[in-house]
Design a protein around this motif. Structure first.
Motif, short mmCIF file in Angstrom:
data_model
loop_
_atom_site.label_atom_id
_atom_site.label_comp_id
_atom_site.label_asym_id
_atom_site.label_seq_id
_atom_site.Cartn_x
_atom_site.Cartn_y
_atom_site.Cartn_z
N LYS A 46 0.84 -1.20 0.00
CA LYS A 46 0.00 0.00 0.00
C LYS A 46 0.88 1.26 0.00
N ALA A 47 1.96 1.24 0.77
CA ALA A 47 2.88 2.39 0.81
C ALA A 47 3.57 2.58 -0.54
N ILE A 48 4.01 1.49 -1.14
CA ILE A 48 4.67 1.57 -2.44
C ILE A 48 3.69 2.08 -3.50
N ALA A 49 2.47 1.58 -3.47
CA ALA A 49 1.46 2.03 -4.44
C ALA A 49 1.18 3.53 -4.30
N ALA A 50 1.12 4.01 -3.06
CA ALA A 50 0.88 5.44 -2.83
C ALA A 50 2.05 6.26 -3.37
N ALA A 51 3.28 5.79 -3.15
CA ALA A 51 4.46 6.51 -3.66
C ALA A 51 4.49 6.50 -5.18
N GLU A 52 4.12 5.37 -5.78
CA GLU A 52 4.07 5.29 -7.25
C GLU A 52 3.00 6.22 -7.81
N ALA A 53 1.86 6.30 -7.15
CA ALA A 53 0.77 7.17 -7.63
C ALA A 53 1.14 8.64 -7.49
N ALA A 54 1.89 8.99 -6.47
CA ALA A 54 2.27 10.39 -6.24
C ALA A 54 3.41 10.84 -7.16
N PHE A 55 4.19 9.89 -7.64
CA PHE A 55 5.40 10.25 -8.39
C PHE A 55 5.15 11.11 -9.63
N PRO A 56 4.23 10.77 -10.55
CA PRO A 56 4.12 11.56 -11.78
C PRO A 56 3.88 13.05 -11.55
N SER A 57 2.96 13.39 -10.65
CA SER A 57 2.69 14.82 -10.44
C SER A 57 3.83 15.48 -9.66
N TRP A 58 4.46 14.77 -8.75
CA TRP A 58 5.57 15.34 -8.00
C TRP A 58 6.78 15.54 -8.92
N ARG A 59 7.04 14.58 -9.78
CA ARG A 59 8.14 14.69 -10.75
C ARG A 59 7.97 15.95 -11.60
N ASP A 60 6.72 16.26 -11.97
CA ASP A 60 6.44 17.38 -12.83
C ASP A 60 6.34 18.72 -12.09
N THR A 61 6.45 18.69 -10.77
CA THR A 61 6.48 19.92 -9.98
C THR A 61 7.83 20.59 -10.22
N THR A 62 7.82 21.87 -10.48
CA THR A 62 9.07 22.55 -10.82
C THR A 62 10.04 22.53 -9.64
N PRO A 63 11.33 22.52 -9.93
CA PRO A 63 12.31 22.61 -8.84
C PRO A 63 12.12 23.86 -7.98
N ALA A 64 11.70 24.96 -8.57
CA ALA A 64 11.46 26.17 -7.78
C ALA A 64 10.34 25.96 -6.77
N LYS A 65 9.27 25.30 -7.18
CA LYS A 65 8.16 25.01 -6.27
C LYS A 65 8.61 24.03 -5.18
N ARG A 66 9.42 23.03 -5.57
CA ARG A 66 9.94 22.09 -4.58
C ARG A 66 10.82 22.81 -3.56
N ALA A 67 11.59 23.79 -4.02
CA ALA A 67 12.42 24.57 -3.10
C ALA A 67 11.56 25.36 -2.12
N GLN A 68 10.44 25.91 -2.60
CA GLN A 68 9.52 26.62 -1.70
C GLN A 68 8.99 25.68 -0.63
N ILE A 69 8.69 24.46 -1.03
CA ILE A 69 8.19 23.47 -0.08
C ILE A 69 9.29 23.11 0.93
N MET A 70 10.53 23.02 0.48
CA MET A 70 11.64 22.75 1.40
C MET A 70 11.81 23.89 2.40
N PHE A 71 11.66 25.14 1.94
CA PHE A 71 11.73 26.27 2.86
C PHE A 71 10.63 26.18 3.92
N ARG A 72 9.43 25.84 3.50
CA ARG A 72 8.31 25.70 4.45
C ARG A 72 8.57 24.53 5.40
N TYR A 73 9.13 23.45 4.88
CA TYR A 73 9.46 22.29 5.72
C TYR A 73 10.48 22.69 6.78
N LYS A 74 11.46 23.48 6.40
CA LYS A 74 12.45 23.95 7.37
C LYS A 74 11.77 24.75 8.47
N GLN A 75 10.82 25.61 8.11
CA GLN A 75 10.08 26.38 9.12
C GLN A 75 9.35 25.46 10.08
#
Length: 186
Positions: A46-75
């Motif tokens: 179930k965990a692997i299936a969830a990760a596989e399902a999330a991958f396509p949209s996350w892969r297509d998220t821009t690196p700039a948006k991922r960086a914003q998420i990392m900044f928020r995660y740090k907060q």
């Protein structure tokens, strides 16, 4: 005894059918502080299936948006530093100063990966040989997996989780069953 430490799948706490449980001990007292769910094969799938399902949209998220998420995660990590340090102390047995030191080293990983747009740049070189150009691209690979040890339940998972996610991958992480709470809090 405390609560049951469940799995975290697809953004939610999850308990699977057929999961067994194991005691988690406070090393300072020897008392059982909680129980951790040990994933059945079905829960892992179930965990692997969830990760596989999330991958396509996350892969297509821009690196700039991922960086914003990392900044928020740090907060968020900064806001919960005391709680993470306390969980680390209660289950792993490090004194609070050592737990805080491990947390700060883990936080450095997040800070570094906030620069992911720069880190993911490829390169292009013209004429590296007669009529030959050379280039490199950095692309997400897919679902990653990590199995972490008991002795650094905050730092080692961060070495796995943060770079994988910042680079556009998804991850299935198996924390140590001896001290899972600080890892799950991350």
């Amino acid at each position: 005894m405390g609560t049951i430490v469940e799995h975290f799948i697809n953004g939610k706490r999850a308990s699977g059918s057929g999961d067994r449980h194991q005691d988690v001990f406070n090393p300072a007292t020897g008392d059982v502080s909680s129980q951790v769910a040990l994933a059945s094969a079905a829960t892992v799938e179930k965990a692997i299936a969830a990760a596989e399902a999330a991958f396509p949209s996350w892969r297509d998220t821009t690196p700039a948006k991922r960086a914003q998420i990392m900044f928020r995660y740090k907060q968020l990590l900064d806001e919960h530093a005391g709680e993470i340090g306390l969980l680390l102390t209660l289950e792993q047995g490090k004194v609070l100063a050592d737990a805080h030191g491990e947390f700060l080293r883990a936080l450095e990983v997040v800070e570094y990966m906030c620069g992911v747009p720069e880190l993911l740049k490829g390169e292009h070189r013209k004429n590296v040989g007669p009529g030959i150009d050379s280039w490199s691209e950095r692309q997400p690979l897919g679902v990653c997996a990590g199995i972490t040890p008991f002795n650094f339940p905050v730092l080692v998972p961060m070495w796995m989780i943060v770079p994988a996610i910042a680079c556009g991958n998804t991850i299935v992480l198996k924390p140590s069953e001896k001290d899972p709470s600080s890892t799950l809090k991350l």
